[in-house]
Design a protein around this motif. Structure first.
Motif, PDB file in Angstrom:
ATOM      1  N   ASN A   1       0.827  -1.191   0.000  1.00 17.21           N
ATOM      2  CA  ASN A   1       0.000   0.000   0.000  1.00 17.21           C
ATOM      3  C   ASN A   1       0.868   1.249   0.000  1.00 17.21           C
ATOM      4  OD1 ASN A   1      -2.388  -1.463   0.061  1.00 17.21           O
ATOM      5  ND2 ASN A   1      -2.562  -1.361   2.268  1.00 17.21           N
ATOM      6  N   LEU A   2       0.314   2.322  -0.509  1.00 17.48           N
ATOM      7  CA  LEU A   2       0.964   3.623  -0.532  1.00 17.48           C
ATOM      8  C   LEU A   2       0.116   4.587   0.293  1.00 17.48           C
ATOM      9  CD1 LEU A   2       3.112   5.559  -1.739  1.00 17.48           C
ATOM     10  CD2 LEU A   2       1.514   5.936  -3.621  1.00 17.48           C
ATOM     11  N   GLU A  13      -4.492   9.602   3.015  1.00 18.44           N
ATOM     12  CA  GLU A  13      -5.119   8.613   2.152  1.00 18.44           C
ATOM     13  C   GLU A  13      -4.219   7.401   1.963  1.00 18.44           C
ATOM     14  OE1 GLU A  13      -7.254  10.036  -1.343  1.00 18.44           O
ATOM     15  OE2 GLU A  13      -6.724  12.080  -0.765  1.00 18.44           O
ATOM     16  N   VAL A  14      -4.800   6.354   1.411  1.00 15.19           N
ATOM     17  CA  VAL A  14      -4.073   5.129   1.104  1.00 15.19           C
ATOM     18  C   VAL A  14      -4.618   4.553  -0.197  1.00 15.19           C
ATOM     19  CG1 VAL A  14      -5.642   3.637   2.444  1.00 15.19           C
ATOM     20  CG2 VAL A  14      -3.285   2.899   2.030  1.00 15.19           C
ATOM     21  N   THR A  15      -3.767   3.873  -0.917  1.00 18.55           N
ATOM     22  CA  THR A  15      -4.183   3.160  -2.120  1.00 18.55           C
ATOM     23  C   THR A  15      -3.256   1.964  -2.322  1.00 18.55           C
ATOM     24  OG1 THR A  15      -4.748   3.396  -4.465  1.00 18.55           O
ATOM     25  CG2 THR A  15      -2.731   4.460  -3.745  1.00 18.55           C
ATOM     26  N   THR A  20      -5.573   1.090  -7.211  1.00 20.08           N
ATOM     27  CA  THR A  20      -6.926   0.644  -6.854  1.00 20.08           C
ATOM     28  C   THR A  20      -7.153   0.752  -5.359  1.00 20.08           C
ATOM     29  OG1 THR A  20      -6.270  -1.668  -6.577  1.00 20.08           O
ATOM     30  CG2 THR A  20      -6.977  -0.974  -8.789  1.00 20.08           C
ATOM     31  N   SER A  21      -8.382   0.660  -4.974  1.00 21.37           N
ATOM     32  CA  SER A  21      -8.798   0.656  -3.560  1.00 21.37           C
ATOM     33  C   SER A  21      -8.377   1.914  -2.804  1.00 21.37           C
ATOM     34  CB  SER A  21      -8.257  -0.589  -2.839  1.00 21.37           C
ATOM     35  OG  SER A  21      -8.699  -1.758  -3.473  1.00 21.37           O
TER      36      SER A  21
END
Length: 97
Positions: A1-2, A13-15, A20-21
């Motif tokens: 995750n980033l 935030e995270v993605t 995606t997601s």
């Protein structure tokens, strides 16, 4: 995750690395979020906020259980480093040098 902080929208935030997601983890009571570091083993994220009430906070990687770690003697906390072996958090402060 980033994971990232966004000073323009005052969010954390995270993605997934493929984009995606995407999810907003924290969007309330952030003034000028800046640096962020993660402790994946412990499941925590730590970040700086250098707005009118500067502070260093932490929460679980999903944004839950948010709490303030430091909110005194800070100017513009804008850099973080995490020593995973010694379990210590270090920060730089641009206003107090």
């Amino acid at each position: 995750n980033l994971y990232w902080t966004d000073t323009g929208t005052d969010r954390i935030e995270v993605t997934r690395l493929n984009g995606t997601s995407r999810k907003i983890l924290i969007s309330e009571n952030l003034d000028e979020p800046r640096a962020i570091v993660l402790s994946p083993v412990m499941g925590y994220m730590y970040w700086t906020d250098w707005g009118e009430s500067p502070k260093i906070e932490c929460a679980y990687l999903d944004g839950s259980e948010r709490r303030v770690l430091v909110n005194t003697s800070l100017g513009w906390p804008n850099g973080l480093a995490l020593d995973l072996e010694k379990n210590k958090l270090y920060w730089g402060d641009a206003k107090t040098d």
